[in-house]
Write a protein that holds these residues in place. Structure first.
Motif, PDB file in Angstrom:
ATOM      1  N   TRP A 196       0.771  -1.286   0.194  1.00 43.29           N
ATOM      2  CA  TRP A 196      -0.007  -0.059   0.092  1.00 43.29           C
ATOM      3  C   TRP A 196       0.754   1.367   0.094  1.00 43.29           C
ATOM      4  O   TRP A 196       0.425   2.324  -0.657  1.00 43.29           O
ATOM      5  CB  TRP A 196      -0.796   0.046   1.186  1.00 43.29           C
ATOM      6  N   VAL A 203      -6.473   2.538  -2.333  1.00 44.94           N
ATOM      7  CA  VAL A 203      -5.005   2.254  -1.820  1.00 44.94           C
ATOM      8  C   VAL A 203      -5.239   3.062  -0.190  1.00 44.94           C
ATOM      9  O   VAL A 203      -4.846   2.327   0.871  1.00 44.94           O
ATOM     10  CB  VAL A 203      -3.796   2.833  -2.548  1.00 44.94           C
ATOM     11  N   ARG A 212      -4.744   0.683   3.013  1.00 41.96           N
ATOM     12  CA  ARG A 212      -3.594   0.853   3.849  1.00 41.96           C
ATOM     13  C   ARG A 212      -4.099   1.167   5.340  1.00 41.96           C
ATOM     14  O   ARG A 212      -3.529   0.856   6.328  1.00 41.96           O
ATOM     15  CB  ARG A 212      -2.692   2.140   3.177  1.00 41.96           C
TER      16      ARG A 212
END
Length: 322
Positions: free
Chosen positions: A158, A185, A189
């Motif tokens: 990520w 992302v 993340r």
């Protein structure tokens, strides 16, 4: 005649750039009937077919370009993309690697190789490294960073994916696909909390030299305390022991605020072992120092602290920072 086909190729390129690849195909096909040996026109045709999602005719056109005099690296790139879309990943990888071999300094070849490798699960990790090389070769090309982000996204890296997408948007802020991928992302993340591979590597490069300094301080300082405290330590030794602990804390404190440094022991076993040994050595030193000021005269805690420091220093020396 040459100027005529050249003009057609230029017009086809303009049509493709404007999002009209089907018109480019309609323009190029009759021109290629009259000029079948024009490699660039075949490449333009292959690219247009790829844009409209027709990999079979794109592959045929790329193969025609490969046997003619022209930019074979471009033809290889197009052939690799067509093969990948057809699900022929092994052949696509061969074509893409040949493209890189022909033009190792061309970032576009590495971008295509990264795209092809990312399509197969067993080569996705390599795809990230290839895409990283492409971004290094073309730091002003948003496409290189976008492909790096896509490759990193597939291996769930990520941090690298976010950095790559942010870099791509800095170069091309209007790309909606990159915006969408960046949002994905950030959600992923936030759920995982794992630092990127790049962040962990940078943290490792920062921590390992620090471990070398801490090892030297604890081993050499502990040995001096052992010699100075024999046969019976006094409270004055406690001041030197306290100074040693303070020096270690100052050195460690320089990197202690970095998030990736705290996460590093979870993913690098050697770092965890050294951190535990040095931490134990320092804690024992703290306890022994306090005990000295309270009137204790034992040397055993110092011996334990020194042995822990020696064991940690051995790991640092033998590990070599790899």
């Amino acid at each position: 005649m040459g100027e005529s086909i050249a003009a057609v190729v230029v017009r086809a390129a303009e049509l493709t750039a404007r999002g009209l690849p089907r018109k480019a195909i309609d323009l190029l096909r009759p021109a290629l009937v009259a000029h079948p040996l024009h490699a660039e026109a075949w490449c333009r045709l292959a690219a247009a077919h790829l844009d409209v999602g027709e990999p079979d005719p794109a592959l045929d056109a790329a193969k025609r370009a490969l046997v003619l005099d022209g930019d074979h690296a471009w033809a290889q790139r197009l052939a690799a993309l067509a093969l990948s879309e057809l699900g022929r990943h092994a052949e696509a990888a061969v074509a893409a690697r040949e493209c890189v071999r022909r033009k190792p300094g061309d970032w576009r070849c590495r971008v295509v190789l990264a795209e092809v490798l990312a399509a197969a699960p067993e080569t996705r990790v390599e795809a990230v490294e290839v895409a990283r090389e492409a971004a290094h070769l073309a730091p002003t090309e948003a496409r290189a960073f976008q492909v790096l982000g896509d490759a990193a996204l597939r291996v769930r890296d990520w941090g690298t994916a976010e950095w790559a997408y942010r870099s791509a948007l800095a170069l091309d802020p209007a790309d909606e696909d990159v915006h969408a991928n960046l949002a994905t992302v950030r959600r992923k993340r936030g759920a995982s909390g794992r630092p990127s591979g790049d962040a962990l590597s940078r943290a490792h490069e920062l921590v390992w030299p620090l471990f070398s300094r801490v090892a030297a301080m604890l081993v050499a300082g502990g040995l001096l305390l052992l010699l100075a405290g024999m046969p019976k330590p006094t409270p004055w030794i406690g001041w030197f022991s306290g100074a040693l602990v303070l020096a270690v804390c100052v050195v460690v404190g320089r990197v202690a605020l970095r998030r990736a440094v705290w996460a590093l022991p979870r993913y690098r076993p050697k770092v965890a072992v050294v951190a535990v040994l040095f931490g134990l050595s320092t804690l024992v030193l703290v306890g022994w120092t306090v005990a000295l000021f309270l009137g204790a005269t034992t040397m055993q805690p110092l011996v334990i602290a020194w042995l822990c420091a020696l064991a940690g220093g051995s790991v640092v020396v033998l590990g070599g920072g790899r």
